[in-house]
Design a protein around this motif. Structure first.
Motif, PDB file in Angstrom:
ATOM      1  N   LEU A  52     -51.254  21.342   1.142  1.00 42.20           N
ATOM      2  CA  LEU A  52     -51.137  21.933   2.408  1.00 42.20           C
ATOM      3  C   LEU A  52     -49.692  21.981   2.578  1.00 42.20           C
ATOM      4  CD1 LEU A  52     -51.704  22.360   5.456  1.00 42.20           C
ATOM      5  CD2 LEU A  52     -51.582  19.742   5.816  1.00 42.20           C
ATOM      6  N   VAL A  53     -48.994  23.117   3.120  1.00 46.25           N
ATOM      7  CA  VAL A  53     -47.460  23.252   3.081  1.00 46.25           C
ATOM      8  C   VAL A  53     -47.131  23.360   4.623  1.00 46.25           C
ATOM      9  CG1 VAL A  53     -45.574  24.948   2.700  1.00 46.25           C
ATOM     10  CG2 VAL A  53     -47.470  24.724   1.118  1.00 46.25           C
ATOM     11  N   ILE A  54     -46.204  22.406   4.832  1.00 38.10           N
ATOM     12  CA  ILE A  54     -45.497  22.358   6.447  1.00 38.10           C
ATOM     13  C   ILE A  54     -44.394  23.197   6.415  1.00 38.10           C
ATOM     14  CG2 ILE A  54     -44.849  20.936   8.033  1.00 38.10           C
ATOM     15  CD1 ILE A  54     -47.615  20.204   7.064  1.00 38.10           C
ATOM     16  N   VAL A  55     -44.320  24.099   7.216  1.00 36.71           N
ATOM     17  CA  VAL A  55     -43.279  25.144   7.329  1.00 36.71           C
ATOM     18  C   VAL A  55     -42.874  25.458   8.850  1.00 36.71           C
ATOM     19  CG1 VAL A  55     -44.930  27.041   7.306  1.00 36.71           C
ATOM     20  CG2 VAL A  55     -42.853  27.389   6.703  1.00 36.71           C
ATOM     21  N   ASP A  56     -41.564  25.672   8.957  1.00 38.13           N
ATOM     22  CA  ASP A  56     -41.259  26.248  10.407  1.00 38.13           C
ATOM     23  C   ASP A  56     -41.530  27.500  10.776  1.00 38.13           C
ATOM     24  OD1 ASP A  56     -38.413  27.902  10.024  1.00 38.13           O
ATOM     25  OD2 ASP A  56     -38.902  26.570   8.287  1.00 38.13           O
ATOM     26  N   ASP A  57     -41.616  27.993  12.015  1.00 37.08           N
ATOM     27  CA  ASP A  57     -42.290  29.256  12.174  1.00 37.08           C
ATOM     28  C   ASP A  57     -41.498  29.719  13.512  1.00 37.08           C
ATOM     29  OD1 ASP A  57     -43.705  31.831  12.734  1.00 37.08           O
ATOM     30  OD2 ASP A  57     -45.538  30.799  12.085  1.00 37.08           O
ATOM     31  N   ILE A  58     -40.861  30.972  13.357  1.00 37.04           N
ATOM     32  CA  ILE A  58     -40.132  31.663  14.585  1.00 37.04           C
ATOM     33  C   ILE A  58     -41.181  32.508  15.427  1.00 37.04           C
ATOM     34  CG2 ILE A  58     -37.917  31.676  13.604  1.00 37.04           C
ATOM     35  CD1 ILE A  58     -38.099  34.488  13.136  1.00 37.04           C
ATOM     36  N   ALA A  59     -42.466  32.670  15.045  1.00 39.40           N
ATOM     37  CA  ALA A  59     -43.504  33.545  15.648  1.00 39.40           C
ATOM     38  C   ALA A  59     -44.089  32.586  16.783  1.00 39.40           C
ATOM     39  CB  ALA A  59     -44.288  34.282  14.757  1.00 39.40           C
ATOM     40  N   LEU A  60     -44.112  31.326  16.548  1.00 43.74           N
ATOM     41  CA  LEU A  60     -44.630  30.443  17.473  1.00 43.74           C
ATOM     42  C   LEU A  60     -43.631  29.569  18.655  1.00 43.74           C
ATOM     43  CD1 LEU A  60     -47.034  28.489  15.038  1.00 43.74           C
ATOM     44  CD2 LEU A  60     -47.665  30.118  16.604  1.00 43.74           C
ATOM     45  N   PRO A  61     -44.042  29.505  19.604  1.00 44.90           N
ATOM     46  CA  PRO A  61     -43.028  28.867  20.624  1.00 44.90           C
ATOM     47  C   PRO A  61     -42.760  27.360  19.989  1.00 44.90           C
ATOM     48  CG  PRO A  61     -45.173  29.438  21.658  1.00 44.90           C
ATOM     49  CD  PRO A  61     -45.345  29.859  20.302  1.00 44.90           C
ATOM     50  N   PHE A  62     -41.636  26.910  20.578  1.00 42.05           N
ATOM     51  CA  PHE A  62     -41.136  25.448  20.236  1.00 42.05           C
ATOM     52  C   PHE A  62     -42.221  24.689  20.371  1.00 42.05           C
ATOM     53  CE2 PHE A  62     -39.651  21.389  21.376  1.00 42.05           C
ATOM     54  CZ  PHE A  62     -38.910  20.903  20.295  1.00 42.05           C
ATOM     55  N   GLY A  63     -42.534  23.801  19.438  1.00 41.82           N
ATOM     56  CA  GLY A  63     -43.622  22.649  19.219  1.00 41.82           C
ATOM     57  C   GLY A  63     -45.047  23.272  19.041  1.00 41.82           C
ATOM     58  N   ALA A  64     -45.430  24.270  19.216  1.00 41.78           N
ATOM     59  CA  ALA A  64     -46.878  24.721  18.838  1.00 41.78           C
ATOM     60  C   ALA A  64     -46.865  24.705  17.280  1.00 41.78           C
ATOM     61  CB  ALA A  64     -46.836  26.223  19.145  1.00 41.78           C
ATOM     62  N   ILE A  65     -48.280  24.138  17.089  1.00 36.73           N
ATOM     63  CA  ILE A  65     -48.561  24.310  15.520  1.00 36.73           C
ATOM     64  C   ILE A  65     -49.982  25.087  15.285  1.00 36.73           C
ATOM     65  CG2 ILE A  65     -47.470  21.730  15.167  1.00 36.73           C
ATOM     66  CD1 ILE A  65     -50.405  20.469  15.541  1.00 36.73           C
ATOM     67  N   ARG A  66     -49.652  25.514  14.081  1.00 35.00           N
ATOM     68  CA  ARG A  66     -51.021  26.221  13.822  1.00 35.00           C
ATOM     69  C   ARG A  66     -51.416  26.127  12.459  1.00 35.00           C
ATOM     70  NH1 ARG A  66     -50.835  30.570  16.994  1.00 35.00           N
ATOM     71  NH2 ARG A  66     -51.099  28.986  18.571  1.00 35.00           N
ATOM     72  N   MET A  67     -52.509  25.688  12.260  1.00 34.94           N
ATOM     73  CA  MET A  67     -53.119  25.512  10.834  1.00 34.94           C
ATOM     74  C   MET A  67     -53.803  26.862  10.360  1.00 34.94           C
ATOM     75  SD  MET A  67     -53.929  22.760   8.525  1.00 34.94           S
ATOM     76  CE  MET A  67     -53.944  21.442   9.489  1.00 34.94           C
ATOM     77  N   ARG A  68     -53.737  27.008   9.117  1.00 40.40           N
ATOM     78  CA  ARG A  68     -54.022  28.153   8.646  1.00 40.40           C
ATOM     79  C   ARG A  68     -54.643  27.847   7.008  1.00 40.40           C
ATOM     80  NH1 ARG A  68     -55.026  29.926  12.956  1.00 40.40           N
ATOM     81  NH2 ARG A  68     -53.985  31.871  13.929  1.00 40.40           N
ATOM     82  N   LYS A  69     -56.089  28.257   6.704  1.00 38.28           N
ATOM     83  CA  LYS A  69     -56.420  27.798   5.384  1.00 38.28           C
ATOM     84  C   LYS A  69     -55.805  28.979   4.380  1.00 38.28           C
ATOM     85  CE  LYS A  69     -60.958  28.145   6.444  1.00 38.28           C
ATOM     86  NZ  LYS A  69     -62.358  27.832   6.170  1.00 38.28           N
ATOM     87  N   GLN A  70     -55.234  29.889   5.020  1.00 36.30           N
ATOM     88  CA  GLN A  70     -54.575  30.999   4.016  1.00 36.30           C
ATOM     89  C   GLN A  70     -53.837  31.832   4.733  1.00 36.30           C
ATOM     90  OE1 GLN A  70     -58.111  32.281   1.757  1.00 36.30           O
ATOM     91  NE2 GLN A  70     -58.031  34.145   3.053  1.00 36.30           N
TER      92      GLN A  70
END
Length: 187
Positions: free
Chosen positions: A88-106
C-alpha cells in the motif's frame, strides 16, 4: 502473521518537513507514534514495524526522494518476498480536497512522479494506494511551489484527526482488504 509494506511517500530533509508533498511521511510518523514505535534507518529509507492484530505493517519512508521511490519499494518487496497485494502506497494528491482520502486497488500515476517511478520499477500499476488530499489552491503553473509548500496553520490544526482517519483506513486495508477499506473510507 500477514505482512504488509506500507510505503509512505515524501522527501527527506528538514526543508521538506510539514510540506504537502510529505503527507505520506506525516501519516507514517502518526502511525508509528500511535503504536509507540520508532523509525530506524535501513536500506533505502527508514522503517518502523507496527503490529495490528494478526498483521505486521512495515512502515517505510523512502530516502530516495519522491521521484525515485520505486527503487525502495522494489527492494523491500523483493527482500521481504511480499506479493503485490500486500503493498500500500500513501501519497499526497492535489486532485482531492484537503483532508479527503481515497483508497484504490490500482490505477494510473495521475501525474505523480513518485507513483510513476513505483510503477516503472515494479512493471505494473496494479498496486494499492491511499491518496491523501492536499487541495489545489494554486495559480496555474505553480503546482511545484504548492506541493513543496507547508500546510498553513489552520490545516495543520486539522491534521491529527485526518491522520487518525487515514491510519484507520490503512489498518482496514490490512485487516479486511482493499474492498472493505474503499467501502468504508472513500466518501
Amino acid at each position: 502473521m500477514k505482512r504488509y509494506l506500507i510505503t509512505c511517500l515524501g522527501n527527506i530533509g528538514p526543508e521538506y518537513a510539514g510540506t504537502r508533498h510529505n503527507a505520506g511521511f506525516m501519516l507514517g510518523d502518526h502511525m508509528a507514534e500511535e503504536a509507540g514505535v520508532s523509525f530506524t534507518s535501513c536500506r533505502y529509507g527508514d522503517m518502523a514495524k507496527v503490529k495490528v492484530k494478526n498483521c505486521e505493517l512495515m512502515l517505510l519512508k523512502p530516502s530516495t526522494f519522491m521521484n525515485l521511490s520505486g527503487v525502495a519499494v522494489r527492494y523491500w518487496m523483493n527482500k521481504e518476498k511480499l506479493p503485490l497485494e500486500n503493498l500500500l502506497v500513501i501519497v499526497d494528491d492535489i486532485a482531492l480536497p484537503f483532508g479527503a482520502i481515497r483508497m484504490r486497488k490500482q490505477g494510473s500515476d495521475a501525474g505523480h512522479n513518485g507513483l510513476r517511478n513505483i510503477a516503472s520499477e515494479l512493471g505494473t500499476q496494479n498496486y494499492a494506494r491511499l491518496r491523501f488530499g492536499v487541495g489545489n489552491d494554486f495559480p496555474k503553473g505553480c503546482q511545484v511551489d504548492y506541493v513543496l509548500g507547508k500546510f498553513p496553520p489552520e490545516e495543520m490544526a486539522e491534521m491529527p484527526a485526518l491522520l487518525k482517519k487515514a491510519s484507520e483506513a490503512v489498518k482496514a486495508f490490512c485487516l479486511s482488504g482493499a474492498d472493505f477499506a474503499m467501502t468504508h473510507f472513500n466518501k
